[in-house]
Design an enzyme around this catalytic site. Structure first.
Site, short mmCIF file in Angstrom:
data_model
loop_
_atom_site.label_atom_id
_atom_site.label_comp_id
_atom_site.label_asym_id
_atom_site.label_seq_id
_atom_site.Cartn_x
_atom_site.Cartn_y
_atom_site.Cartn_z
N LYS A 184 -41.64 -10.22 -9.65
CA LYS A 184 -41.40 -10.43 -11.05
C LYS A 184 -40.42 -10.87 -12.10
O LYS A 184 -40.35 -11.33 -12.87
CB LYS A 184 -42.72 -11.81 -10.92
CG LYS A 184 -43.54 -12.45 -10.03
CD LYS A 184 -42.23 -13.89 -9.24
CE LYS A 184 -42.87 -13.70 -7.80
NZ LYS A 184 -42.06 -14.84 -7.62
N GLN A 243 -29.18 -23.39 -18.81
CA GLN A 243 -30.05 -23.33 -17.70
C GLN A 243 -31.24 -22.83 -18.60
O GLN A 243 -32.24 -22.55 -18.05
CB GLN A 243 -29.35 -22.29 -16.94
CG GLN A 243 -28.33 -22.54 -16.52
CD GLN A 243 -28.34 -24.28 -15.31
OE1 GLN A 243 -29.71 -23.73 -14.65
NE2 GLN A 243 -27.37 -24.45 -15.43
N LYS A 273 -28.10 -28.30 -3.91
CA LYS A 273 -28.34 -27.54 -5.22
C LYS A 273 -29.80 -28.30 -5.39
O LYS A 273 -30.65 -28.00 -5.69
CB LYS A 273 -26.76 -27.79 -6.37
CG LYS A 273 -28.22 -26.97 -7.22
CD LYS A 273 -27.86 -26.95 -8.82
CE LYS A 273 -27.86 -26.48 -9.92
NZ LYS A 273 -27.21 -26.50 -10.47
N GLN A 317 -38.78 -26.92 -3.85
CA GLN A 317 -39.34 -26.18 -5.04
C GLN A 317 -40.83 -26.75 -4.78
O GLN A 317 -42.02 -26.03 -4.74
CB GLN A 317 -39.22 -25.74 -6.06
CG GLN A 317 -37.91 -24.65 -6.15
CD GLN A 317 -38.61 -23.16 -6.13
OE1 GLN A 317 -40.00 -23.19 -5.68
NE2 GLN A 317 -38.10 -22.28 -6.92
N HIS A 338 -41.91 -20.45 -16.34
CA HIS A 338 -42.00 -20.46 -15.26
C HIS A 338 -41.90 -19.01 -14.93
O HIS A 338 -42.78 -17.78 -14.09
CB HIS A 338 -41.20 -21.27 -14.23
CG HIS A 338 -41.08 -21.19 -12.29
ND1 HIS A 338 -42.53 -21.33 -11.57
CD2 HIS A 338 -40.08 -20.45 -11.92
CE1 HIS A 338 -41.83 -20.46 -10.61
NE2 HIS A 338 -41.06 -19.97 -10.57
#
Length: 326
Positions: A122, A140, A202, A209, A148
């Site tokens: 992580k 982005q 994409k 997810q 997250h």
């Protein structure tokens, strides 16, 4: 002072006596505060310090760096997925209820170490955002992205500290599989236009997810109805709540990024960075509502294509010059 002493003693009892003694002395595992500090520093860098440092600088290209980094992440994710599979989820773990093996057997220690490496991964994922900042890809560095990445090390820390194995590791099992696909996509995207044209899928990464979070919700919340293995129910709440939060965050991102954009395409054909946009209302090209300006650029483009061997470069210069004079 009595209340402070009571809180401190309770905290020490939690950290020293109720945690897993096998992981207690591992790197960053003695206390959650170093991990919290690192996560806060990450958020500060990508939201405040980084944009300030890059304000008057040109964006870095980093193509080769991105290819190497994402390739490393693919390999790392494959290693983690393999460890989660061998550690239990493809080797005997029960999907309905799986206790934590706190013994010192080789398989139990291997699973605990796999959980720590997942925790460590992580931190390596922070570089996703660092590279976005260095490339000035501000779109982005969204709230979803920072939340997250910033919250995950702290969340996973508690699992490694108290339950390194068992039921809740299902999240890591799914997550590492998703990351194999995700970082493969990023690696291919970094290879340039010749490869990017094949990356039409994409938006399905976001769908994947969301499916992951739904599966984690179902897997975690089933313990509320039946907990035959006496798994610590607090961690089922913890993991399930994270899955719910991330599901709605990713769902909102999907709606804004793809559904609304696809709906807009039915009315307008547009190109980014100042290119010509065709309106369905009158069929004429326009740039920011200026049809005459757009028509002039279109004529200049046609002339450039017919006279220049490097049409694309000339086109960009003409548009830039025309926009500056508009």
């Amino acid at each position: 002072m009595t209340i402070i002493t009571y809180i401190y003693d309770g905290w020490r009892d939690l950290m020293d006596n109720k945690s897993d003694p096998r992981t207690r002395d591992w790197f960053l595992m003695s206390s959650p505060f170093p991990t919290i500090a690192i996560s806060i520093t990450y958020a500060y860098i990508v939201k405040i310090l980084g944009p300030k440092l890059m304000e008057n600088r040109k964006p870095f290209e980093l193509r080769k760096v991105l290819i190497v980094y994402n390739f490393f992440q693919v390999l790392f994710s494959m290693f983690l997925f393999y460890e989660a599979s061998i550690g239990g989820w493809l080797n005997g773990y029960s999907l309905s209820c799986e206790p934590v093996d706190y013994s010192n057997s080789p398989s139990a220690i291997r699973t605990a170490r796999g959980c720590w490496w997942y925790f460590f991964s992580k931190f390596t994922e922070f570089f996703d955002t660092f590279f976005f900042v260095m490339r000035k890809r501000w779109d982005q560095v969204s709230t979803l992205h920072v939340i997250h990445h910033g919250i995950m090390p702290v969340s996973v820390w508690w699992g490694v500290k108290f339950t390194p194995g068992g039921h809740s590791t299902f999240f890591g099992f799914l997550n590492t599989f998703v990351h194999i696909i995700m970082y493969t996509y990023y690696m291919l995207a970094a290879m340039g236009p010749k490869v990017q044209k094949y990356l039409w899928w994409k938006k399905y990464l976001t769908v994947l997810q969301m499916i992951q979070f739904v599966l984690v919700m179902i897997h975690s919340f089933q313990l509320f109805f039946r907990n035959d293995c006496n798994y610590p129910i607090g961690f089922a709440y913890f993991i399930g709540a994270h899955a719910v939060m991330f599901y709605f965050l990713f769902s909102d991102f999907y709606k804004k990024s793809y559904l609304k954009r696809d709906k807009g395409k039915s009315h307008n054909k547009s190109y980014t960075n100042g290119a010509i946009k065709t309106s369905t209302a009158n069929g004429k090209p326009e740039i920011n509502g200026n049809t005459k300006f757009a028509e002039s650029i279109a004529k200049l483009e046609d002339y450039a294509k017919s006279t220049s061997p490097t049409a694309e470069t000339t086109r960009q210069r003409i548009i830039a010059a025309a926009a500056g004079n508009n």
